[in-house]
Design an enzyme around this catalytic site. Structure first.
Site, mmCIF file in Angstrom:
data_model
loop_
_atom_site.group_PDB
_atom_site.id
_atom_site.type_symbol
_atom_site.label_atom_id
_atom_site.label_comp_id
_atom_site.label_asym_id
_atom_site.label_seq_id
_atom_site.Cartn_x
_atom_site.Cartn_y
_atom_site.Cartn_z
ATOM 1 N N THR A 1 1.024 4.099 -3.043
ATOM 2 C CA THR A 1 0.701 5.515 -2.892
ATOM 3 C C THR A 1 1.860 6.393 -3.326
ATOM 4 O O THR A 1 1.649 7.443 -3.943
ATOM 5 C CB THR A 1 0.303 5.855 -1.439
ATOM 6 O OG1 THR A 1 1.371 5.511 -0.556
ATOM 7 C CG2 THR A 1 -0.956 5.121 -1.025
ATOM 8 N N LYS A 2 3.090 5.980 -3.046
ATOM 9 C CA LYS A 2 4.246 6.758 -3.487
ATOM 10 C C LYS A 2 4.305 6.814 -5.010
ATOM 11 O O LYS A 2 4.548 7.870 -5.597
ATOM 12 C CB LYS A 2 5.554 6.180 -2.928
ATOM 13 C CG LYS A 2 5.679 6.300 -1.446
ATOM 14 C CD LYS A 2 5.707 7.750 -1.024
ATOM 15 C CE LYS A 2 5.882 7.872 0.474
ATOM 16 N NZ LYS A 2 5.865 9.258 0.916
ATOM 17 N N ASP B 1 0.829 -1.207 0.000
ATOM 18 C CA ASP B 1 0.000 0.000 0.000
ATOM 19 C C ASP B 1 0.864 1.257 0.000
ATOM 20 O O ASP B 1 0.598 2.212 -0.729
ATOM 21 C CB ASP B 1 -0.931 0.013 1.211
ATOM 22 C CG ASP B 1 -1.957 -1.114 1.165
ATOM 23 O OD1 ASP B 1 -2.181 -1.678 0.079
ATOM 24 O OD2 ASP B 1 -2.526 -1.419 2.235
ATOM 25 N N TYR B 2 1.894 1.262 0.831
ATOM 26 C CA TYR B 2 2.807 2.405 0.918
ATOM 27 C C TYR B 2 3.475 2.651 -0.437
ATOM 28 O O TYR B 2 3.499 3.780 -0.933
ATOM 29 C CB TYR B 2 3.857 2.131 1.995
ATOM 30 C CG TYR B 2 4.914 3.195 2.115
ATOM 31 C CD1 TYR B 2 4.663 4.366 2.815
ATOM 32 C CD2 TYR B 2 6.166 3.020 1.537
ATOM 33 C CE1 TYR B 2 5.638 5.341 2.943
ATOM 34 C CE2 TYR B 2 7.147 3.994 1.658
ATOM 35 C CZ TYR B 2 6.877 5.153 2.360
ATOM 36 O OH TYR B 2 7.843 6.116 2.469
ATOM 37 N N SER B 3 3.992 1.602 -1.046
ATOM 38 C CA SER B 3 4.668 1.735 -2.340
ATOM 39 C C SER B 3 3.707 2.218 -3.416
ATOM 40 O O SER B 3 4.076 3.047 -4.254
ATOM 41 C CB SER B 3 5.288 0.399 -2.749
ATOM 42 O OG SER B 3 6.290 0.031 -1.845
#
Length: 112
Positions: free
Chosen positions: A24-25, A20-22
């Site tokens: 969004t980035k 999820d973090y990757s």
């Protein structure tokens, strides 16, 4: 006229539990590229500063994890907020008037 897809490798390295973090980035990077295209005719630039592991601010991980993270960086140290501020100041300055749709990696060599 549509542009060909990017041939650049992704700038964020995936790791277990960070999908999820990757995502969004990556989304922010691509959104910024679109905004740069939309606002370019108005002489407005849009860029991303990709900051790395920083001193201060957030709660650091346990010492062993922190040591592993720092050792994965080319510069072998955490960054300072003033180093990120300098990157942002550059992009906001007249010296960067022809820089738009770019990702400035200020992460101590995370992907090097």
């Amino acid at each position: 006229m549509p542009r060909p897809p990017s041939t650049h490798p992704p700038s964020r390295v995936g790791a277990p539990g960070l999908a999820d973090y990757s995502a969004t980035k990556s989304g922010i990077e691509r959104y910024t590229m679109g905004v740069a295209r939309d606002l370019g005719p108005r002489n407005i630039t849009a860029n991303v500063v990709e900051a790395g592991l920083m001193e201060g601010g957030m709660q650091p991980p346990d010492p062993e994890t922190l040591k592993a993270l720092v050792s994965s960086l080319s510069l072998q140290r955490m960054g300072h907020p003033d180093e990120i501020a300098a990157a942002i100041a550059f992009l906001a300055s007249p010296a960067a008037s022809y820089v738009t749709g770019a990702v400035l990696d200020a992460h101590g060599g995370y992907n090097a």
